[in-house]
Design a protein around this motif. Structure first.
Motif, PDB file in Angstrom:
ATOM      1  N   ASN A  56       0.853  -1.187   0.000  1.00 51.01           N
ATOM      2  CA  ASN A  56       0.000   0.000   0.000  1.00 51.01           C
ATOM      3  C   ASN A  56       0.895   1.246   0.000  1.00 51.01           C
ATOM      4  N   LEU A  57       0.544   2.248  -0.822  1.00 48.66           N
ATOM      5  CA  LEU A  57       1.415   3.416  -0.999  1.00 48.66           C
ATOM      6  C   LEU A  57       1.618   4.202   0.286  1.00 48.66           C
ATOM      7  N   VAL A  58       0.569   4.365   1.087  1.00 52.25           N
ATOM      8  CA  VAL A  58       0.720   5.070   2.369  1.00 52.25           C
ATOM      9  C   VAL A  58       1.653   4.280   3.282  1.00 52.25           C
ATOM     10  N   TYR A  59       1.474   2.963   3.298  1.00 53.45           N
ATOM     11  CA  TYR A  59       2.324   2.124   4.151  1.00 53.45           C
ATOM     12  C   TYR A  59       3.779   2.196   3.696  1.00 53.45           C
ATOM     13  N   ARG A  60       4.007   2.159   2.373  1.00 50.03           N
ATOM     14  CA  ARG A  60       5.368   2.232   1.851  1.00 50.03           C
ATOM     15  C   ARG A  60       6.018   3.579   2.179  1.00 50.03           C
ATOM     16  N   ALA A  61       5.231   4.665   2.061  1.00 47.17           N
ATOM     17  CA  ALA A  61       5.755   5.994   2.378  1.00 47.17           C
ATOM     18  C   ALA A  61       6.125   6.093   3.860  1.00 47.17           C
ATOM     19  N   ALA A  62       5.238   5.587   4.717  1.00 50.98           N
ATOM     20  CA  ALA A  62       5.513   5.600   6.157  1.00 50.98           C
ATOM     21  C   ALA A  62       6.731   4.744   6.490  1.00 50.98           C
ATOM     22  N   SER A  63       6.827   3.580   5.844  1.00 51.35           N
ATOM     23  CA  SER A  63       7.955   2.679   6.095  1.00 51.35           C
ATOM     24  C   SER A  63       9.287   3.306   5.691  1.00 51.35           C
ATOM     25  N   THR A  64       9.251   4.163   4.661  1.00 50.67           N
ATOM     26  CA  THR A  64      10.458   4.884   4.245  1.00 50.67           C
ATOM     27  C   THR A  64      10.987   5.756   5.373  1.00 50.67           C
ATOM     28  N   ILE A  65      10.074   6.429   6.073  1.00 53.85           N
ATOM     29  CA  ILE A  65      10.472   7.284   7.200  1.00 53.85           C
ATOM     30  C   ILE A  65      11.017   6.440   8.352  1.00 53.85           C
ATOM     31  N   LEU A  66      10.327   5.343   8.640  1.00 52.38           N
ATOM     32  CA  LEU A  66      10.802   4.466   9.714  1.00 52.38           C
ATOM     33  C   LEU A  66      12.201   3.949   9.403  1.00 52.38           C
ATOM     34  N   LYS A  67      12.421   3.561   8.168  1.00 51.30           N
ATOM     35  CA  LYS A  67      13.723   3.024   7.766  1.00 51.30           C
ATOM     36  C   LYS A  67      14.821   4.075   7.893  1.00 51.30           C
ATOM     37  N   LYS A  68      14.510   5.311   7.481  1.00 47.42           N
ATOM     38  CA  LYS A  68      15.500   6.393   7.574  1.00 47.42           C
ATOM     39  C   LYS A  68      15.824   6.730   9.031  1.00 47.42           C
ATOM     40  N   ALA A  69      14.871   6.441   9.919  1.00 43.66           N
ATOM     41  CA  ALA A  69      15.087   6.681  11.356  1.00 43.66           C
ATOM     42  C   ALA A  69      15.615   5.433  12.068  1.00 43.66           C
ATOM     43  N   ASN A  70      15.893   4.386  11.289  1.00 43.38           N
ATOM     44  CA  ASN A  70      16.403   3.113  11.838  1.00 43.38           C
ATOM     45  C   ASN A  70      15.436   2.479  12.839  1.00 43.38           C
ATOM     46  N   ILE A  71      14.153   2.571  12.530  1.00 47.99           N
ATOM     47  CA  ILE A  71      13.113   1.973  13.366  1.00 47.99           C
ATOM     48  C   ILE A  71      12.493   0.793  12.614  1.00 47.99           C
ATOM     49  N   GLU A  72      12.431  -0.354  13.273  1.00 51.31           N
ATOM     50  CA  GLU A  72      11.808  -1.528  12.664  1.00 51.31           C
ATOM     51  C   GLU A  72      10.541  -1.883  13.444  1.00 51.31           C
ATOM     52  N   LYS A  73       9.435  -1.310  13.004  1.00 50.80           N
ATOM     53  CA  LYS A  73       8.143  -1.591  13.624  1.00 50.80           C
ATOM     54  C   LYS A  73       7.075  -1.709  12.540  1.00 50.80           C
ATOM     55  N   LYS A  74       6.001  -2.382  12.860  1.00 55.73           N
ATOM     56  CA  LYS A  74       4.871  -2.514  11.954  1.00 55.73           C
ATOM     57  C   LYS A  74       3.828  -1.445  12.282  1.00 55.73           C
ATOM     58  N   LEU A  75       2.925  -1.222  11.336  1.00 59.30           N
ATOM     59  CA  LEU A  75       1.963  -0.133  11.475  1.00 59.30           C
ATOM     60  C   LEU A  75       0.525  -0.587  11.265  1.00 59.30           C
ATOM     61  N   TYR A  76      -0.348   0.068  11.994  1.00 63.12           N
ATOM     62  CA  TYR A  76      -1.797  -0.057  11.788  1.00 63.12           C
ATOM     63  C   TYR A  76      -2.250   1.282  11.216  1.00 63.12           C
ATOM     64  N   ILE A  77      -2.793   1.263   9.987  1.00 58.90           N
ATOM     65  CA  ILE A  77      -3.164   2.489   9.282  1.00 58.90           C
ATOM     66  C   ILE A  77      -4.638   2.439   8.884  1.00 58.90           C
ATOM     67  N   ARG A  78      -5.345   3.530   9.182  1.00 61.64           N
ATOM     68  CA  ARG A  78      -6.737   3.668   8.764  1.00 61.64           C
ATOM     69  C   ARG A  78      -6.832   4.848   7.799  1.00 61.64           C
ATOM     70  N   LEU A  79      -7.388   4.597   6.618  1.00 63.96           N
ATOM     71  CA  LEU A  79      -7.480   5.610   5.580  1.00 63.96           C
ATOM     72  C   LEU A  79      -8.942   5.952   5.287  1.00 63.96           C
ATOM     73  N   LYS A  80      -9.256   7.209   5.365  1.00 61.28           N
ATOM     74  CA  LYS A  80     -10.567   7.702   4.941  1.00 61.28           C
ATOM     75  C   LYS A  80     -10.311   8.649   3.772  1.00 61.28           C
ATOM     76  N   ASN A  81     -10.649   8.208   2.571  1.00 61.11           N
ATOM     77  CA  ASN A  81     -10.247   8.919   1.365  1.00 61.11           C
ATOM     78  C   ASN A  81     -11.390   9.663   0.680  1.00 61.11           C
ATOM     79  N   GLU A  82     -11.136  10.924   0.382  1.00 64.07           N
ATOM     80  CA  GLU A  82     -12.074  11.724  -0.408  1.00 64.07           C
ATOM     81  C   GLU A  82     -11.521  12.020  -1.801  1.00 64.07           C
ATOM     82  N   ILE A  83     -10.221  11.834  -2.004  1.00 64.63           N
ATOM     83  CA  ILE A  83      -9.576  12.181  -3.270  1.00 64.63           C
ATOM     84  C   ILE A  83      -9.732  11.028  -4.263  1.00 64.63           C
ATOM     85  N   PRO A  84     -10.380  11.274  -5.407  1.00 63.55           N
ATOM     86  CA  PRO A  84     -10.536  10.210  -6.405  1.00 63.55           C
ATOM     87  C   PRO A  84      -9.181   9.710  -6.909  1.00 63.55           C
TER      88      PRO A  84
END
Length: 296
Positions: A56-84
């Motif tokens: 998932n693109l949001v998950y990949r983007a978030a994981s990029t930040i975690l990786k740059k901060a040397n953090i290895e954790k998993k995420l729970y993400i909730r998306l409410k989307n209005e943008i087509p």
């Protein structure tokens, strides 16, 4: 748990190919927290289409930040989307910008705004949408080596942004394939002059410049074959009272800039043109989002 609101964005504004974007008041909401295992929930636009896995693109983007901060954790993400999705309204940029900003907040903000902009641009490939989504307003962005230099302008509040959104999707990759890699000096000068005029008109609130200042020859003529009805809308824009008219990002949505009293009429006109081409469409009336991505 953190929650952010990230706006849609309209890139190019006609001549400003890959360097101008404007944030608008249509939003995706991202909630994020650490988890024992990856989990994603989606509601609204893209529900049933967007991946619920780690790709998932949001998950990949978030994981990029975690990786740059040397953090290895998993995420729970909730998306409410209005943008087509895939309509030229910066849906991928919103995912990248929102995912990175939410993850950065979750970590206690180890990275500043400029670093996030650079990371997001690297992931998106060009800065126009992501910078607008992050900082808001009308953003003019250029890449200088491995960093982005940008300037944010405030849009006149009386300017309404009418977006006609066709039912079909148009992937940015496909819309880029039809654009030539080399252009003539004449076409380059055409767009340079109009981009400068566009910025001057926005700065001074001079709407009389917008009809000329939103013209383009670098990408719209090549994309018209992908968007039935676009050419007819552009040709009739001035007669319909639009201050300016152009393809929204890579398309297929088309934007009309108007004074408030003209918005409904212009929206119905653009939808009508699409329908004559056998394309179902709807329109929305938007304002500029001047604050960019925000914590909610």
């Amino acid at each position: 748990m953190v929650r952010v609101k990230v706006p849609a964005s309209i890139a190019n504004f006609g001549p400003g190919f890959d360097c101008i974007g404007t944030a608008v008041n249509l939003y995706n909401f991202i909630e994020m927290e650490f988890s024992d295992f990856p989990k994603i929930e989606v509601s609204g636009e893209g529900q049933g289409k967007i991946s619920l896995g780690e790709d998932n693109l949001v998950y990949r983007a978030a994981s990029t930040i975690l990786k740059k901060a040397n953090i290895e954790k998993k995420l729970y993400i909730r998306l409410k989307n209005e943008i087509p999705l895939a309509r030229g309204l910066g849906s991928s940029a919103a995912c990248i910008a929102g995912g990175m900003i939410a993850a950065n907040l979750l970590l206690g903000s180890p990275f500043n705004k400029e670093e996030i902009i650079n990371f997001a641009t690297e992931m998106e490939g060009h800065p126009d949408n992501v910078v607008a989504a992050i900082v808001g307003g009308l953003a003019i962005s250029v890449k200088v080596n491995d960093r982005v230099v940008y300037k944010k302008l405030s849009m006149p509040p009386s300017l309404k942004i009418v977006v006609a959104i066709p039912e079909f999707e148009l992937k940015t990759e496909r819309a880029r394939e039809v654009i030539p890699q080399k252009v003539s000096l004449k076409d380059a000068v055409f767009n340079i002059g109009r981009t400068a005029l566009l910025v001057a008109g926005i700065c001074e609130g001079d709407f009389s410049l917008l009809q000329v200042a939103t013209q383009d020859v670098l990408h719209q003529p090549y994309r018209k074959s992908l968007v039935p009805g676009m050419e007819e809308i552009l040709e009739e824009a001035l007669a319909m009272g639009m201050l300016g008219c152009f393809l929204s990002g890579a398309g297929p949505s088309v934007v009309g800039l108007v004074q408030e009293g003209k918005a409904k009429e212009v929206g119905e006109f653009m939808v009508g043109v699409f329908e004559k081409k056998g394309v179902k469409a709807r329109y929305i009336i938007l304002d500029t989002c001047n604050e960019g991505t925000s914590i909610v």
